[in-house]
Design a protein around this motif. Structure first.
Motif, PDB file in Angstrom:
ATOM      1  N   PRO A 194      10.591   9.213  -5.519  1.00 26.20           N
ATOM      2  CA  PRO A 194      11.634   7.904  -5.981  1.00 26.20           C
ATOM      3  C   PRO A 194      12.363   7.750  -4.353  1.00 26.20           C
ATOM      4  O   PRO A 194      12.481   6.352  -4.047  1.00 26.20           O
ATOM      5  N   TRP A 195      12.818   8.042  -4.024  1.00 25.99           N
ATOM      6  CA  TRP A 195      13.775   8.239  -2.501  1.00 25.99           C
ATOM      7  C   TRP A 195      13.314   7.115  -1.195  1.00 25.99           C
ATOM      8  O   TRP A 195      13.870   6.916  -1.264  1.00 25.99           O
ATOM      9  N   ALA A 196      12.373   7.915  -1.320  1.00 25.03           N
ATOM     10  CA  ALA A 196      10.780   6.956   0.132  1.00 25.03           C
ATOM     11  C   ALA A 196      10.696   6.086  -0.475  1.00 25.03           C
ATOM     12  O   ALA A 196      10.369   4.868   0.074  1.00 25.03           O
ATOM     13  N   SER A 197      10.300   6.133  -1.712  1.00 24.29           N
ATOM     14  CA  SER A 197       9.383   4.485  -2.624  1.00 24.29           C
ATOM     15  C   SER A 197      10.592   4.019  -2.180  1.00 24.29           C
ATOM     16  O   SER A 197      10.499   3.096  -2.413  1.00 24.29           O
ATOM     17  N   ASN A 198      12.212   3.743  -2.751  1.00 21.51           N
ATOM     18  CA  ASN A 198      13.028   2.717  -2.299  1.00 21.51           C
ATOM     19  C   ASN A 198      13.110   2.123  -0.609  1.00 21.51           C
ATOM     20  O   ASN A 198      13.716   1.240  -0.945  1.00 21.51           O
ATOM     21  N   ILE A 240       0.723  -1.470  -0.334  1.00 22.38           N
ATOM     22  CA  ILE A 240       0.290   0.235   0.215  1.00 22.38           C
ATOM     23  C   ILE A 240       0.759   1.420   0.102  1.00 22.38           C
ATOM     24  O   ILE A 240       0.753   2.136  -0.669  1.00 22.38           O
ATOM     25  N   LEU A 241       2.097   1.174   1.009  1.00 23.89           N
ATOM     26  CA  LEU A 241       2.809   2.667   0.654  1.00 23.89           C
ATOM     27  C   LEU A 241       3.841   2.773  -0.308  1.00 23.89           C
ATOM     28  O   LEU A 241       3.599   3.813  -0.938  1.00 23.89           O
ATOM     29  N   LYS A 242       4.309   1.674  -1.124  1.00 21.08           N
ATOM     30  CA  LYS A 242       4.790   1.757  -2.558  1.00 21.08           C
ATOM     31  C   LYS A 242       3.425   2.005  -3.235  1.00 21.08           C
ATOM     32  O   LYS A 242       3.856   3.014  -4.011  1.00 21.08           O
ATOM     33  N   ALA A 243       2.271   1.822  -3.642  1.00 19.85           N
ATOM     34  CA  ALA A 243       1.243   2.405  -4.473  1.00 19.85           C
ATOM     35  C   ALA A 243       0.891   3.976  -3.849  1.00 19.85           C
ATOM     36  O   ALA A 243       0.408   4.855  -5.378  1.00 19.85           O
TER      37      ALA A 243
END
Length: 139
Positions: free
Chosen positions: A61-65, A53-56
């Motif tokens: 980009p930095w936080a997503s990695n 859910i967080l990935k969505a």
């Protein structure tokens, strides 16, 4: 899919995260709270829907990695540790439901996963400085 703008991918991640949340809810893992070895499996499985859910929803980009660490440390590491503890106790003839005091291992892994993601997300300079100091202790 690091911080993707692809709405289809984000939609699929969200759908997968919600489906895993429903699955986890239907397992009723909170009822296993009195059995730490079983409860730990449910607790660490929670990192899968949480991470999806967080990935969505995270588009930075930095936080997503950083969210991949929820999968690597939280879900994979936690479930593997819980299974190793259960199987080791079971195969050595010990009572799995009254295992040794290994709860601190689960707490340490849970805290490390959260610090690794949330610490780097909200306090990157402090977390990097702390990690540089702790590496001398083998952590």
């Amino acid at each position: 899919m690091a911080g993707t703008d692809n709405m289809v991918a984000r939609g699929l991640l969200l759908a997968a995260g919600l489906a895993q949340s429903v699955r986890l809810y239907r397992w009723q893992g909170w009822k296993a709270y009195q059995v730490p070895m079983l409860f730990s499996l449910h607790l660490f499985y929670l990192f899968i829907p949480f991470g999806l859910i967080l990935k969505a929803v995270v588009i930075n980009p930095w936080a997503s990695n950083l969210i991949w660490h929820l999968f690597a440390i939280g879900a994979l590491g936690g479930v593997i540790l819980a299974m190793i503890a259960r199987v080791t106790l079971g195969h050595t003839g010990r009572n799995v439901y009254q295992g040794p005091a290994v709860a601190w291992l689960f707490y340490a892994l849970l805290i490390s996963a959260l610090i690794r993601v949330l610490g780097m997300w909200f306090w990157p300079v402090y977390t990097l400085s702390l990690s540089r100091r702790l590496r001398y202790f083998g952590w």
